[in-house]
Design an enzyme around this catalytic site. Structure first.
Site, PDB file in Angstrom:
ATOM      1  N   SER A 106      26.015 -11.427 -28.441  1.00 19.16           N
ATOM      2  CA  SER A 106      25.529 -10.059 -28.233  1.00 19.16           C
ATOM      3  C   SER A 106      26.610  -9.085 -27.787  1.00 19.16           C
ATOM      4  O   SER A 106      26.349  -7.875 -27.712  1.00 19.16           O
ATOM      5  CB  SER A 106      24.393 -10.072 -27.200  1.00 19.16           C
ATOM      6  OG  SER A 106      23.286 -10.790 -27.706  1.00 19.16           O
ATOM      7  N   HIS A 138      10.486  -7.850 -26.235  1.00 20.32           N
ATOM      8  CA  HIS A 138      10.821  -6.792 -25.279  1.00 20.32           C
ATOM      9  C   HIS A 138       9.889  -5.594 -25.371  1.00 20.32           C
ATOM     10  O   HIS A 138      10.057  -4.609 -24.647  1.00 20.32           O
ATOM     11  CB  HIS A 138      12.255  -6.309 -25.525  1.00 20.32           C
ATOM     12  CG  HIS A 138      13.301  -7.328 -25.203  1.00 20.32           C
ATOM     13  ND1 HIS A 138      13.773  -8.242 -26.127  1.00 20.32           N
ATOM     14  CD2 HIS A 138      13.956  -7.589 -24.046  1.00 20.32           C
ATOM     15  CE1 HIS A 138      14.688  -9.001 -25.568  1.00 20.32           C
ATOM     16  NE2 HIS A 138      14.823  -8.637 -24.305  1.00 20.32           N
ATOM     17  N   CYS A 157      18.237  -6.819 -26.855  1.00 21.44           N
ATOM     18  CA  CYS A 157      17.140  -7.137 -27.767  1.00 21.44           C
ATOM     19  C   CYS A 157      17.683  -7.426 -29.169  1.00 21.44           C
ATOM     20  O   CYS A 157      18.258  -6.547 -29.822  1.00 21.44           O
ATOM     21  CB  CYS A 157      16.149  -5.979 -27.814  1.00 21.44           C
ATOM     22  SG  CYS A 157      14.805  -6.245 -28.986  1.00 21.44           S
TER      23      CYS A 157
END
Length: 650
Positions: A328, A371, A384
Site C-alpha cells: 500500500s 471501510h 482501502c
C-alpha cells in the site's frame, strides 16, 4: 750435394707458405677479436652499460597509504592503523617446517593458517617475506622477539592496515577491503596495475571502498635498490615516495547510523533516512549487519559460513539489493495519477464492502468487513484497497506506470553500492517482452496495491517519499565533496505536479499517522511541530487461496517466519516543513503498522532531535513503556561523541 741443396730449398719454400697461411689466419682471428672488442667497448658501450645497470639496479614499488573515509560530521569511519605482523623469509629459515612448528606452539596457529603459509612458500621466491600472522598483539610480538635465536628467518614488520572504528554500523555502505584475488587480477588485467601483485596488498571489495577503489588506492612510489645476482637487496640508491589516496566523505551521520543499527537488532530489515531537499542519505542500514574488520584481518571459514548461510542474509545490503512488493505504500502514486489526469475528484466516494467483482474475479480489501464509503484522503488514511481498485480501472496501467516512473520507482540510481536492484515498474510492453503475454485487467488491479509484478527497493521507496514531500525530482546521494562543498549538486528540478494534488496526498499521509482511524495512529509523534506523515504497507509473500480464505486466514504469528508478510512504512517530517524522509522494511514482520511504523517513528524522532528524544515526544499513553525502551537504547547506542575524535588531513 746438389740434391741436398734442392731439398733444403724446397723445404724452405714450404715452410714460408705454411708460415704465411698461419700468420694470415692468426691475423684474421686477431682482427675479428679486435673488431669485436671495439664493438663492445666503444661502439655499443652505452647499450651494454645500461643492460648491466639494469641487472644491478632494481626498481621496487612502495605501497601508498589508502585514503580515509569520513562521515558528514567529520568522523573517521574508515581509517589506517599501524599494525604488526610476523613474516617468514624461506631462504633464511633453512628448515621451514621446523620454524613453522615452533611458531604454531608460540602463537597458537591453526592448521588452516599453516596450510596457507605452506602454499605461499611454494609460489613466491625464497627471499620474499611471507605473512605468517597479521595484526599480532604486543604480547605475541614479545614472545617472538624472546625466541628469535631459535626462529631464523622470522621477522616482525610494521604495516598500515585498514580499520573500521564503527564496526558493523557502516559495513554495507562503506564496505571493506580484502586481499587481492585471482578474479581481481583478471578484472584489472587491462590496467596492468603492478600494485595488485604485491604480497598481501588489499583492495576494496564492496560498497564505497570498491566503487572508489582507484581513487582511494593512491599512487605507488618507487625504491631504487642495488641487488646481487640472486636478487637480494644490497643497498638503497634512491626513493620516490608514494602518493596517498585522497580522503572521501559520505553523507551518512555516524550517530544516526549507529542508532538505526541498534534499533533494527533482531530483525531482518532495512531502514533509510534521506534529506528531502538535497537527497543526502543521512542514515542507511541493513540488518543484521556484520563487522567488516573480520574481512580485513582474514575471516575464518566458520565465521564466513555463518554469515553466508544465515536466513537473515547479513551480507546482503537490503537497502538497495532487496526488491519487495511495495504494498500500500504505492497508493500515493495512484492517487496523484488520478488527480493529475482529472479522472477522479478527491471528494468522490467509493463504497467498500470488503471486496469487488472484476471480470468474474473477486478482489478483496485487507479489511474483511470493508471501510464503507471513503473519499481519497480517507482511502489513504485507512488504506482501502477497494477504493484503489476503482482508481486503477480509471487510470489504467499506463497511468500507474507513468506516475510510478515520475516518483522514481523501477529506476537504478547512481550510487556507489554493489548489486543494486532495479525493482520493477511493470507495463504492457514489459509483460509482452518478458512473458509474451498481453496485459490483463487483473494485472492492473494487483499493481494498484503494490502487488503482482510490482517490486521496489527501500532506496526507491525513500526517493518516492522524498519527492512527495519536496515536490522535486530529488535523487539519493551517498558521497559528497570533502568538506561539504556542493557546487556540483544543483537543486533538483520540480516534478511538475500541481500543488493541489500534492496537498491532498500529503493530507492523506498526515492522517495515516495522526487521525484516530489512521493505520499508523499508534505510532504518531506527540509534538505537532515534529508531526510525521506516513503510509503503511503490507506485502504478501504467498498468495491466499480461496480455500484458505474460506477456512479462515491464519494470523501472522501462526505462520512460519519465512511465510509471513513483509511490513513496510514510509514517512516524512516535519509535516509543515518537510526535511526528513524515512523508509523501513521489515522482512516477514507482518503488518506495516505493527512491525515497521514503530521503528520508523523512533528513527524519525532521533533524526529530528539529533539524539534520543525525550519521552514526552511520545503519546501520553505510551510513555511508561517508552521510558524503559529509551533507557535500554541509551545503554546500547554509542555516546553522542562516537568512538573516535573528529580529525582532518592537512
Amino acid at each position: 750435394m746438389r740434391r741436398s741443396e734442392r731439398e733444403l730449398a724446397h723445404a724452405a719454400r714450404k715452410t714460408t707458405r705454411r708460415s704465411l697461411l698461419l700468420g694470415g689466419a692468426m691475423s684474421s682471428v686477431v682482427s675479428v677479436l679486435g673488431f669485436r672488442m671495439w664493438q663492445l667497448g666503444v661502439r655499443d658501450a652505452e647499450e651494454y652499460y645500461l643492460l648491466a645497470e639494469e641487472n644491478r639496479i632494481s626498481l621496487r614499488l612502495i605501497r601508498p597509504d589508502r585514503g580515509r573515509i569520513f562521515d558528514r560530521a567529520g568522523k573517521v569511519i574508515a581509517d589506517n592503523e599501524q599494525a604488526y605482523r610476523i613474516t617468514l623469509v624461506r631462504e633464511e629459515a633453512r628448515d621451514v617446517e621446523d620454524v613453522l612448528e615452533k611458531l604454531r606452539l608460540l602463537l597458537g596457529l591453526d592448521e588452516e593458517t599453516l596450510t596457507k603459509v605452506r602454499e605461499q612458500t611454494a609460489r613466491v621466491r625464497a627471499f620474499v617475506p611471507i605473512t605468517v600472522k597479521d595484526r599480532v598483539t604486543w604480547d605475541e610480538l614479545s614472545i617472538v622477539a624472546l625466541n628469535s635465536p631459535v626462529l631464523p628467518g622470522v621477522h616482525p614488520e610494521m604495516v598500515l592496515s585498514r580499520v573500521y572504528p564503527f564496526g558493523p554500523d557502516f559495513a554495507h555502505q562503506v564496505g571493506y577491503v580484502g586481499p587481492v584475488s585471482d578474479n581481481d587480477l583478471e578484472n584489472e588485467a587491462a590496467d596492468n596495475e603492478p600494485l595488485l601483485r604485491l604480497p598481501d596488498f588489499e583492495i576494496g571489495k564492496t560498497g564505497v571502498e570498491r566503487s572508489h577503489e582507484r581513487a582511494l588506492r593512491g599512487l605507488p612510489g618507487t625504491q631504487r635498490v642495488e641487488v646481487n645476482v640472486s636478487g637480494r637487496t644490497m643497498r638503497e640508491l634512491a626513493l620516490d615516495p608514494a602518493t596517498s589516496g585522497p580522503d572521501m566523505q559520505v553523507t551518512l551521520d555516524h550517530h544516526l547510523q549507529n542508532f538505526m543499527r541498534v534499533r533494527l537488532e533482531g530483525q531482518s530489515a532495512a531502514a533509510i533516512v534521506m534529506d528531502v531537499t538535497s537527497g543526502d542519505l543521512l542514515g542507511c542500514t541493513s540488518a543484521p549487519s556484520f563487522d567488516p574488520n573480520l574481512f580485513v584481518r582474514g575471516i575464518s571459514s566458520r565465521d564466513y559460513g555463518a554469515l553466508r548461510d544465515s536466513e537473515f542474509r547479513p551480507l546482503s545490503d537490503k537497502t538497495v539489493q532487496g526488491a519487495y512488493p511495495p504494498g500500500s505504500t504505492i497508493k500515493m502514486s495512484n492517487a496523484l495519477a488520478a488527480l493529475e489526469t482529472g479522472l477522479m475528484d478527491p471528494e468522490e466516494t467509493v463504497a467498500c464492502n470488503g471486496y469487488v467483482e472484476i471480470s468474474g474475479r473477486r478482489f478483496h480489501c485487507w479489511k474483511r468487513g470493508g471501510h464503507g464509503r471513503v473519499n481519497m484522503v480517507g482511502a489513504l488514511r485507512e488504506s482501502c484497497d477497494v477504493y484503489f481498485y476503482e482508481v486503477a480501472q480509471r487510470i489504467g496501467i499506463d497511468g500507474i506506470f507513468a506516475m510510478n516512473d515520475r516518483l522514481g520507482l523501477g529506476q537504478k540510481y547512481d550510487l556507489p553500492l554493489s548489486g543494486m536492484a532495479h525493482g520493477n515498474n511493470p507495463s504492457r510492453a514489459w509483460k509482452q517482452e518478458r512473458y509474451g503475454q498481453d496485459w490483463l485487467i487483473g494485472d492492473t488491479i494487483n499493481a494498484s496495491i503494490g502487488q503482482g509484478f510490482t517490486l521496489a527497493s527501500p532506496i526507491q521507496l525513500a526517493t518516492m517519499t522524498a519527492r512527495l514531500a519536496s515536490g522535486t525530482a530529488v535523487l539519493p546521494r551517498l558521497v559528497r565533496p570533502f568538506g561539504g562543498q556542493d557546487q556540483d549538486n544543483p537543486d533538483p528540478a520540480p516534478l511538475g505536479l500541481s500543488a493541489e494534488a500534492l496537498a491532498i496526498v500529503r493530507q492523506g499521509m498526515f492522517e495515516v499517522s495522526n487521525h484516530e482511524r489512521g493505520t499508523a495512529y499508534a505510532s504518531r509523534i506527540a509534538d505537532p511541530a515534529q508531526a510525521m506523515a506516513g503510509k503503511t504497507g503490507t506485502s504478501q509473500v504467498f498468495s491466499i487461496t480461496a480455500a484458505e480464505r474460506a477456512a479462515g486466514v491464519r494470523s501472522q504469528d501462526e505462520l512460519p517466519w519465512n511465510r509471513r508478510d513483509h511490513g513496510l512504512f514510509v514517512a516524512f517530517a516535519p509535516y509543515d516543513a518537510p526535511r526528513f524522509a524515512v523508509t523501513v522494511v521489515v522482512e516477514h514482520g507482518g503488518g506495516g503498522s505493527t512491525a515497521a511504523a514503530p521503528i520508523a517513528r523512533d528513527i524519525m524522532l532521533f533524526a529530528q532531535h539529533g539524539g534520543l528524544p525525550p519521552e514526552d515526544a511520545y503519546p501520553t499513553s505510551q510513555r511508561a513503556r517508552v521510558r524503559e525502551d529509551l533507557a535500554l537504547l541509551s545503554e546500547r547506542i554509542l555516546p553522542p561523541d562516537g568512538t573516535t575524535a573528529t580529525v582532518s588531513r592537512t
